[in-house]
Design a protein around this motif. Structure first.
Motif, PDB file in Angstrom:
ATOM      1  N   PRO A 165      14.255  21.874   3.721  1.00  0.00           N
ATOM      2  CA  PRO A 165      12.942  21.886   4.375  1.00  0.00           C
ATOM      3  C   PRO A 165      12.727  20.739   5.364  1.00  0.00           C
ATOM      4  CG  PRO A 165      12.757  21.200   2.083  1.00  0.00           C
ATOM      5  CD  PRO A 165      14.181  21.594   2.284  1.00  0.00           C
ATOM      6  N   SER A 166      11.736  20.911   6.233  1.00  0.00           N
ATOM      7  CA  SER A 166      11.442  19.905   7.257  1.00  0.00           C
ATOM      8  C   SER A 166      10.080  20.155   7.876  1.00  0.00           C
ATOM      9  CB  SER A 166      12.501  19.983   8.365  1.00  0.00           C
ATOM     10  OG  SER A 166      12.124  19.201   9.475  1.00  0.00           O
ATOM     11  N   LEU A 167       9.442  19.113   8.314  1.00  0.00           N
ATOM     12  CA  LEU A 167       8.298  19.212   9.233  1.00  0.00           C
ATOM     13  C   LEU A 167       8.688  18.515  10.547  1.00  0.00           C
ATOM     14  CD1 LEU A 167       4.522  18.654   8.554  1.00  0.00           C
ATOM     15  CD2 LEU A 167       5.625  17.577  10.494  1.00  0.00           C
ATOM     16  N   ARG A 168       8.973  17.191  10.480  1.00  0.00           N
ATOM     17  CA  ARG A 168       9.239  16.393  11.665  1.00  0.00           C
ATOM     18  C   ARG A 168      10.468  16.853  12.436  1.00  0.00           C
ATOM     19  NH1 ARG A 168       6.082  14.040   8.542  1.00  0.00           N
ATOM     20  NH2 ARG A 168       7.422  15.012   7.005  1.00  0.00           N
TER      21      ARG A 168
ATOM     22  N   ARG B  95      10.877  10.145  16.834  1.00  0.00           N
ATOM     23  CA  ARG B  95      11.905  11.176  16.562  1.00  0.00           C
ATOM     24  C   ARG B  95      12.074  12.068  17.793  1.00  0.00           C
ATOM     25  NH1 ARG B  95      13.197  12.876  11.505  1.00  0.00           N
ATOM     26  NH2 ARG B  95      14.661  14.145  12.711  1.00  0.00           N
TER      27      ARG B  95
ATOM     28  N   ARG C 211      20.711  21.158   9.234  1.00  0.00           N
ATOM     29  CA  ARG C 211      20.176  20.334   8.136  1.00  0.00           C
ATOM     30  C   ARG C 211      20.606  20.958   6.817  1.00  0.00           C
ATOM     31  NH1 ARG C 211      14.385  17.623   6.723  1.00  0.00           N
ATOM     32  NH2 ARG C 211      15.240  16.129   8.181  1.00  0.00           N
TER      33      ARG C 211
ATOM     34  N   PRO D  82       8.333  12.792   4.746  1.00  0.00           N
ATOM     35  CA  PRO D  82       7.016  12.821   4.113  1.00  0.00           C
ATOM     36  C   PRO D  82       6.892  11.763   3.010  1.00  0.00           C
ATOM     37  CG  PRO D  82       8.364  14.591   3.222  1.00  0.00           C
ATOM     38  CD  PRO D  82       9.175  13.948   4.315  1.00  0.00           C
TER      39      PRO D  82
HETATM   40  N1   CP Z   1      11.853  12.251   8.311  1.00  0.00           N
HETATM   41  C1   CP Z   1      12.179  13.540   8.333  1.00  0.00           C
HETATM   42  O1   CP Z   1      13.344  13.903   8.546  1.00  0.00           O
HETATM   43  O2   CP Z   1      11.136  14.399   8.168  1.00  0.00           O
HETATM   44  P1   CP Z   1      11.261  15.949   7.840  1.00  0.00           P
HETATM   45  O3   CP Z   1      11.970  16.057   6.497  1.00  0.00           O
HETATM   46  O4   CP Z   1       9.862  16.467   7.805  1.00  0.00           O
HETATM   47  O5   CP Z   1      12.080  16.602   8.922  1.00  0.00           O
END
Ligand code: CP
Length: 334
Positions: A46-49, A319, A110, A293
């Motif tokens: 998972p990811s947001l950024r 980022r 990822r 997060p």
């Molecule tokens: N810091 C980082 O990689 O955030 P995410 O997991 O939201 O992508």
């Protein structure tokens, strides 16, 4: 650039060039630089950024992106090698990666580590099994033991916060978290700060020492840069005169992969929650970093996270800017 996998693959000068490009692209937008280029983003974790910042970076440079993740309505993805696929999964990563890559000019992947076998995770074995399936240029968007995009952005953030920060004290501290988290960010952060020439202290409770190969890699980088790397479980010693407190939780390492032992250890460690008290003998302008997060009032108290020490939002914005530089180098006209 064909591969962006590890800051250790670059010299300090090359990183400086990438960050100069990131700063240039911020002040001089190039909305057609990657016109017609496609970035494929494969998220097995998972990811947001990372997701949002890569898409924003491609859009700002005039390119496009495609996103594939198991949460979408794709066929179930199998990642295990040598498996008889008579279960739910209908597609193997061995076909999925080269197919996705063939639609794109670069691929970002990822895939967090499985946190079962330390040697496999330290070697990023599963990640490299995937990158070996394609000749398309690739970007590590976080593997078992690396997160170079985070570290490049963090380098930029450190350049911005304190004048002459290179020789200042950088504390990478473990914090309490209810779950056992990957080693990628602590590993990449430790190496990045050592490579910058900072005085790095790893602060962690017993049972959570970073594995020897990660410490040795950072110590080698510090030797070249004139920095230093030490490790302690003593909070007061670690924070004395600190300029940066970089907070991150990670899995227990004494018996890596033993989930019940990990839980037994961390159950006693709720007081590893960063409060203003932690900064009592740090420099008055000591800053707080976290890759996000973050669990509010679990890892870091709300007053610190929302207070003047915290630079987590500009850190996250960097980022996008750092990744714009990587994409420009990888896909732009030379
Ligand atoms: N810091 C980082 O990689 O955030 P995410 O997991 O939201 O992508």
């Amino acid at each position: 650039m064909k591969v962006f996998n590890d800051l250790a693959d670059f010299s300090v000068d090359e990183i400086g060039e990438l960050l100069r490009l990131a700063n240039y692209l911020e002040s001089h937008p190039q909305p057609t630089a990657l016109s017609g280029k496609v970035l494929a983003l494969l998220f097995l974790s998972p990811s947001l950024r990372t997701l949002a910042s890569f898409q924003a970076a491609m859009t700002r440079l005039g390119g496009g992106s495609i996103v594939i993740s198991p949460d979408m309505s794709i066929h179930g993805l199998e990642t295990r090698p040598g498996i008889v696929m008579d279960g739910v999964a209908a597609e193997h990563i061995r076909e999925a990666v080269p197919v996705i890559a063939s639609y794109a000019d670069a691929i970002g992947i990822r895939a967090f580590g499985l946190r079962k076998n330390l040697a496999d995770d330290l070697a990023d074995k599963d990640f490299h099994a995937m990158t070996a399936l394609t000749d398309t240029p690739y970007i590590n968007m976080e593997s078992a033991c690396n997160h170079p995009c985070q570290s490049l952005a963090d380098w930029k953030t450190l350049d911005e916060v304190h004048e002459g920060v290179a020789d200042k004290k950088f504390v990478l501290s473990w914090s309490y978290h209810p779950k056992s988290l990957p080693l990628a960010v602590p590993a990449a952060t430790l190496h990045m700060a050592a490579m910058r020439g900072m005085k790095v202290t790893v602060l962690r409770p017993d049972g959570f020492a970073l594995p020897a190969p990660l410490m040795e890699k950072a110590q080698a980088a510090a030797k070249l840069s004139g920095g230093s790397v030490t490790e302690t479980n003593n909070r007061e010693d670690a924070l004395q005169d600190a300029s940066i407190l970089y907070v991150k939780s990670w899995a227990a390492t004494d018996d890596y992969g033993n989930a019940s032992e990990d839980m037994n250890l961390r159950r006693e460690l709720h007081d590893w929650r960063i409060d203003e008290d932690w900064f009592s003998n740090a420099r008055s302008d000591c800053r707080l970093m976290h890759c996000l997060p973050v669990r509010r009032d679990v890892e870091i108290c709300e007053n610190v996270l929302d207070g003047p020490r915290s630079i987590v939002i500009p850190q996250a914005r960097n980022r996008m800017l750092a990744q714009m530089a990587v994409l420009h180098e990888m896909l732009g006209k030379r």
